[in-house]
Design an enzyme around this catalytic site. Structure first.
Site, PDB file in Angstrom:
ATOM      1  N   LYS A  19      28.078   4.449  11.990  1.00 34.93           N
ATOM      2  CA  LYS A  19      27.475   5.801  11.966  1.00 34.93           C
ATOM      3  C   LYS A  19      26.312   5.887  12.962  1.00 34.93           C
ATOM      4  CE  LYS A  19      26.392   5.426   7.597  1.00 34.93           C
ATOM      5  NZ  LYS A  19      26.922   4.079   7.319  1.00 34.93           N
ATOM      6  N   ARG A  94      23.621  11.575   0.801  1.00 37.70           N
ATOM      7  CA  ARG A  94      24.233  10.316   0.398  1.00 37.70           C
ATOM      8  C   ARG A  94      24.682  10.291  -1.064  1.00 37.70           C
ATOM      9  NH1 ARG A  94      22.475   6.118   3.967  1.00 37.70           N
ATOM     10  NH2 ARG A  94      23.192   4.102   3.277  1.00 37.70           N
ATOM     11  N   ARG A 133      25.347  -8.118  12.982  1.00 36.00           N
ATOM     12  CA  ARG A 133      24.408  -7.124  13.527  1.00 36.00           C
ATOM     13  C   ARG A 133      23.017  -7.751  13.699  1.00 36.00           C
ATOM     14  NH1 ARG A 133      23.887  -1.506  10.628  1.00 36.00           N
ATOM     15  NH2 ARG A 133      23.517  -2.780   8.790  1.00 36.00           N
ATOM     16  N   ARG A 170      18.458  -7.360   9.349  1.00 38.64           N
ATOM     17  CA  ARG A 170      17.877  -6.465   8.342  1.00 38.64           C
ATOM     18  C   ARG A 170      17.855  -7.128   6.970  1.00 38.64           C
ATOM     19  NH1 ARG A 170      20.765  -0.659   9.121  1.00 38.64           N
ATOM     20  NH2 ARG A 170      20.925  -0.900   6.864  1.00 38.64           N
ATOM     21  N   ARG A 181      25.607  -2.754  -1.619  1.00 37.45           N
ATOM     22  CA  ARG A 181      25.611  -1.488  -0.853  1.00 37.45           C
ATOM     23  C   ARG A 181      27.015  -0.881  -0.853  1.00 37.45           C
ATOM     24  NH1 ARG A 181      23.154  -3.535   4.564  1.00 37.45           N
ATOM     25  NH2 ARG A 181      23.750  -1.506   5.381  1.00 37.45           N
TER      26      ARG A 181
END
Ligand code: AP5
Length: 224
Positions: A19, A94, A133, A170, A181
């Protein structure tokens, strides 16, 4: 001269679907602000603000931050002059409560056009992408050790190509947190897919394709 249209573009999809990657590309092409609630919250955490401290307790566990905090930050962001011709929303709304309140905002009702774009991706791909990531805590640039590797590594640490800061993993990108998540996404966020379908603004793209292919499909949906 024809006045510029105002456009609202909402990116939906599981964590790590791409996203943010696509929202930034579209924002640059269309000269619209990229509003990522995740980035705003992470910046607040890095600045040590009270809001950041409160949000961090939820984010580190992979839980949603309470709706009142999210509305306070987005309403404040929408007052900025760069939002006059619309905005790109990444990670907001969300859940159903946020989606309903969002659709009632004057800002959204006054827009000339609205699009919700779902970037769909299977869970195994999500985990692979997120575990590779690396993120810049300073300028929010995002890299991937498989297909978007940072150019420099100093003393074993990757460096941001854009601003030279040391890249980080992160806090919420640990495998256990990613799993939570994903379950929060299934339970709280996935129901808004139908919500936007009923609003007749939903479009879906296959997130397993290359960044460039996904982007060209999105630009086609936006007819730009
Ligand atoms: P947020 O920051 O919004 O995280 P998220 O939705 O989980 O999404 P991510 O940022 O993890 O992934 P992405 O889809 O943007 O993927 P990316 O482009 O980076 O939210 C974090 C937390 O904040 C939440 O858990 C919650 O606590 C809180 N929060 C935020 N908003 C909230 C709200 N509205 N209400 C309540 N709480 C809220 O890509 C992932 C990786 O894949 C990158 O390495 C990238 O380089 C790579 N990649 C991207 N596209 C491709 C591709 N096509 N092929 C291969 N690799 C790709």
């Amino acid at each position: 001269m024809t006045p510029r249209k105002s456009s609202v573009i909402i990116f939906l999809g599981p964590p790590g679907a791409g996203k943010g990657t696509q929202a930034k590309m579209v924002a640059k092409k269309l000269d619209l602000p990229h509003i990522s609630t995740g980035d705003i919250l992470r910046n607040a955490i890095n600045n040590g603000s009270d809001l950041g401290k409160e949000a961090q307790q939820f984010m580190d566990k992979g839980e949603l931050v309470p709706d009142n905090i999210i509305f306070a930050i987005t309403e404040e962001r929408l007052q900025q002059p760069d939002c006059t011709h619309g905005a790109i929303f990444d990670g907001f709304p969300r859940n159903i409560a946020q989606a309903k309140e969002f659709m009632n905002l004057d800002y959204i009702n006054k827009a000339d056009e609205s699009f919700a774009i779902l970037i769909d991706l299977a869970n195994d791909k999500v985990i692979e992408r997120i575990s590779n990531r690396r993120s810049c805590p300073n300028c929010n640039s995002v890299y991937n050790l498989i297909n978007k590797k940072p150019k420099k590594k100093v003393d074993g640490h990757y460096i941001c190509d854009n601003c030279g800061s040391e890249l980080v993993i992160r806090e919420d990108d640990k495998v256990e947190t990613i799993k939570n998540r994903l379950s929060v996404y299934e339970k709280s966020t996935a129901p808004i897919i139908n919500f936007f379908k009923n609003e007749s603004i939903l479009n879906t793209v296959d997130g397993a394709q290359s960044v460039e292919k996904i982007n060209s499909e999105i630009m086609h949906i936006l007819d730009k």
